[in-house]
Design a protein around this motif. Sequence first.
Motif, mmCIF file in Angstrom:
data_model
loop_
_atom_site.group_PDB
_atom_site.id
_atom_site.type_symbol
_atom_site.label_atom_id
_atom_site.label_comp_id
_atom_site.label_asym_id
_atom_site.label_seq_id
_atom_site.Cartn_x
_atom_site.Cartn_y
_atom_site.Cartn_z
ATOM 1 N N THR A 1 0.841 -1.193 0.000
ATOM 2 C CA THR A 1 0.000 0.000 0.000
ATOM 3 C C THR A 1 0.876 1.241 0.000
ATOM 4 N N ASN B 1 0.897 5.734 -1.556
ATOM 5 C CA ASN B 1 0.208 6.874 -2.170
ATOM 6 C C ASN B 1 0.744 7.054 -3.593
ATOM 7 N N ARG C 1 -0.867 7.933 -6.149
ATOM 8 C CA ARG C 1 -1.477 9.089 -6.804
ATOM 9 C C ARG C 1 -1.579 10.199 -5.762
ATOM 10 N N LYS C 2 -1.128 11.402 -6.116
ATOM 11 C CA LYS C 2 -1.148 12.496 -5.139
ATOM 12 C C LYS C 2 -2.574 12.902 -4.798
ATOM 13 N N ASN C 3 -2.741 13.373 -3.571
ATOM 14 C CA ASN C 3 -4.002 13.911 -3.061
ATOM 15 C C ASN C 3 -5.160 12.910 -3.109
ATOM 16 N N THR C 4 -4.871 11.640 -3.003
ATOM 17 C CA THR C 4 -5.930 10.637 -2.920
ATOM 18 C C THR C 4 -5.583 9.633 -1.829
ATOM 19 N N LYS C 5 -6.557 8.821 -1.514
ATOM 20 C CA LYS C 5 -6.373 7.774 -0.511
ATOM 21 C C LYS C 5 -5.361 6.744 -1.033
ATOM 22 N N PHE D 1 -3.719 3.220 -1.881
ATOM 23 C CA PHE D 1 -4.296 1.953 -2.327
ATOM 24 C C PHE D 1 -3.165 0.960 -2.544
ATOM 25 N N ALA E 1 -7.880 1.078 -8.965
ATOM 26 C CA ALA E 1 -7.529 2.480 -8.704
ATOM 27 C C ALA E 1 -6.467 2.987 -9.674
ATOM 28 N N SER F 1 4.209 11.969 -5.438
ATOM 29 C CA SER F 1 3.569 10.722 -5.024
ATOM 30 C C SER F 1 4.643 9.642 -4.857
ATOM 31 N N ASN G 1 -2.981 8.848 -15.135
ATOM 32 C CA ASN G 1 -3.555 7.506 -15.048
ATOM 33 C C ASN G 1 -2.808 6.492 -15.924
#
Length: 200
Positions: free
Chosen positions: A55, A57, A59-63, A65, A87, A111, A136
């Motif tokens: 697990t 981060n 992707r920046k500014n997201t939860k 995963f 995700a 990230s 993405n």
Amino acid sequence: MRSIFILMLSWLFMCCGTSTQKSNTVVIGKDTTSVVVEPPEEVIIAPTIPPDAVTANYRKNTKAFYGYVKNVQLPGALTTIAFEDNAAPELHLKNSLGAEISYLRFPQFESDLLLVNTVIKDPNFNKYYLYVLRDNQWKQVVNGWAIHKDNRPDTLQPITIDEDDPGKMFRYYSVFDLDKDSELGYTWRLLNESISIENW
């Protein structure tokens, strides 16, 4: 006849008008035992996370995963890395007979980076790839590189930010070197280099 009819009607009202309820008390001889009916407990099933999941981060500014090795196709030498709840897009590594993933965190990046240590056909080497998730899509931060098994101590971090030039990465790699003192006539040496970052 009329009294029989009234008696039957009374019996019918008593039977139909009274709901049947189960008693919570059971009488056995002179002792009284109470039976308590417990409501069923709610069963909460925790989500199962694959054992090799990592697990981060990505992707920046997201939860955060997790990512994990989803599949290894040995006849095709293809390893698939997937991510929690889709995700991020799956990552397909050609010429790979398996992989181990981890993440690296550097202040120069917004990230976490995905470090993939792949198993290749030559069991003496591991090939490394470093990815960043941008628009993405997984993009290589630098091109892949290999390290010989003789040069892989457990404490070696194969890549980091170059302290002398934070715009570059500093990585270790193995090279073949003729060595007349070696029993085999050659040896694998661990070298390092500073290389430009392809994708921020």
